[in-house]
Design an enzyme around this catalytic site. Structure first.
Site, short mmCIF file in Angstrom:
data_model
loop_
_atom_site.label_atom_id
_atom_site.label_comp_id
_atom_site.label_asym_id
_atom_site.label_seq_id
_atom_site.Cartn_x
_atom_site.Cartn_y
_atom_site.Cartn_z
CG LEU A 138 -1.92 -1.13 1.42
CD1 LEU A 138 -2.62 -1.07 2.88
CD2 LEU A 138 -2.95 -0.94 0.27
CG ASP A 139 0.65 4.14 -2.95
OD1 ASP A 139 1.23 3.46 -3.29
OD2 ASP A 139 -0.33 4.62 -3.66
CE LYS A 140 5.43 9.24 4.67
NZ LYS A 140 6.39 10.39 4.30
CB THR A 142 -2.91 3.94 0.61
OG1 THR A 142 -2.92 4.59 -0.45
CG2 THR A 142 -4.25 3.01 0.58
NE ARG A 237 -1.95 8.26 -4.85
CZ ARG A 237 -0.55 8.57 -4.50
NH1 ARG A 237 0.06 7.46 -4.17
NH2 ARG A 237 -0.13 9.80 -4.55
#
Length: 322
Positions: A138-140, A142, A237
């Site tokens: 997961l992105d930082k 998210t 995104r």
């Protein structure tokens, strides 16, 4: 630091005339086909005591296959006492609910303080699993659910399940603009041509598919439920920005927030202060990689997104036509 692997099994009569790499893939299914093939080529596999380095060599049945291999443990990262919100754990896997601001894997600019460092502290034996068992990210900023493998067999199976799209990953998001209907986005994604930390829709990129449905409409925003069919970097995104409905707060793909006429001061301030993409991995469903049991988890929407949803809901009520 290396880990020694010693395995043995007897080829069955039914496997007669199979290639060696196919036979050992069936005999040692806890390990990936690519890894087993590498071991053959490296001379780690013997048939009836004789080393065989040709993956295409045929087996006749009833041979004894022995593997005496070494797994090189990747660059050592240090364990760090970082709290993990663990929602499920057994001897094979664990599932965490990741907070915003926590990077998953060390990299440029983030050499430590990551989920990986926390995993090494929580379960030191995970060091022997590739990427410390991290099979998706997961992105930082998210939030939400991630599954992690604690053993090599679990890691091998989870990676295969992701490739076959057998793991259900659902997200909750708030998008800018009012969307009218759900749908499916099929738009390949590649590294951005000039901004190397960004991704972009590119006809030459890798296949990327996102399904979405509308959960709630606001005056100038939409709350969405999204499901990934593929797992490209920044996929949701990038896809939502491509649809001209970037995620609220997205610092990379969202552009500058646009003020909405007649909004309350409270909403305006909340939107200015919302510094991350409004994206949360809310649901995870999979068959347990070892037991086969169907398992599913849900993670509550975090407080910042809940508050934003309530403010947008109130804004929509306050600005209904008289």
């Amino acid at each position: 630091m290396n880990q020694a692997i010693q395995l043995s099994a007897t080829v069955s009569i039914e496997q007669c005339d199979q290639r060696l790499d196919q036979a050992i893939a069936e005999l040692f299914s806890d390990y990936s086909r690519s890894r087993l093939k590498e071991w053959i080529l490296a001379g780690y596999v013997s048939v009836d005591g004789q080393v065989v380095t040709k993956a295409r060599a045929k087996v006749l049945g009833e041979e004894l296959i022995e593997i005496d291999a070494i797994i090189e443990i990747e660059e050592r990262h240090k364990p760090e006492p970082i709290d993990l919100n663990i929602v499920y754990e057994d001897e094979h896997i664990l599932v965490i609910n990741k907070p915003a601001g926590l990077v998953v894997h060390p990299g440029a600019g983030n050499p430590d303080g990551t989920v990986l460092n926390a995993l090494l502290n929580h379960f030191p034996e995970i060091e022997s699993v590739p990427r410390a068992g991290i099979v998706h990210r997961l992105d930082k900023d998210t939030t939400g659910l991630m599954v992690v493998a604690k053993t090599i067999p679990a890691q091998t199976k989870l990676v295969a399940m992701i490739q076959k799209r057998n793991i259900i990953r659902e997200y909750e998001a708030i998008a800018i603009g009012q969307m009218t209907a759900g749908g499916k986005i099929e738009a390949p994604i590649a590294r951005h041509a000039t901004k190397r930390t960004h991704m972009a829709v590119d006809p030459e990129g890798k296949e990327a598919i996102t399904r979405y449905r509308i959960a709630e409409k606001f005056r100038a925003h939409t709350r969405l439920r999204l499901r990934l069919e593929t797992g490209r970097t920044h996929q949701i995104r990038v896809h939502m920005s491509y649809m001209r409905h970037a995620l609220l707060g997205d610092p990379v793909y969202g552009g500058r927030p646009r003020p909405i006429k007649h909004s309350s001061e409270e909403l305006i301030e909340a939107m200015r202060g919302f510094k991350r993409q409004a994206l949360h991995a809310i649901k995870l469903q999979l068959e347990h990689p070892i037991t086969g049991e169907l398992m599913r988890w849900q993670a509550p929407v975090p407080e910042d997104m809940q508050r934003m949803t309530e403010l947008l809901r109130q804004d929509t009520l306050d600005n209904q036509p008289q």
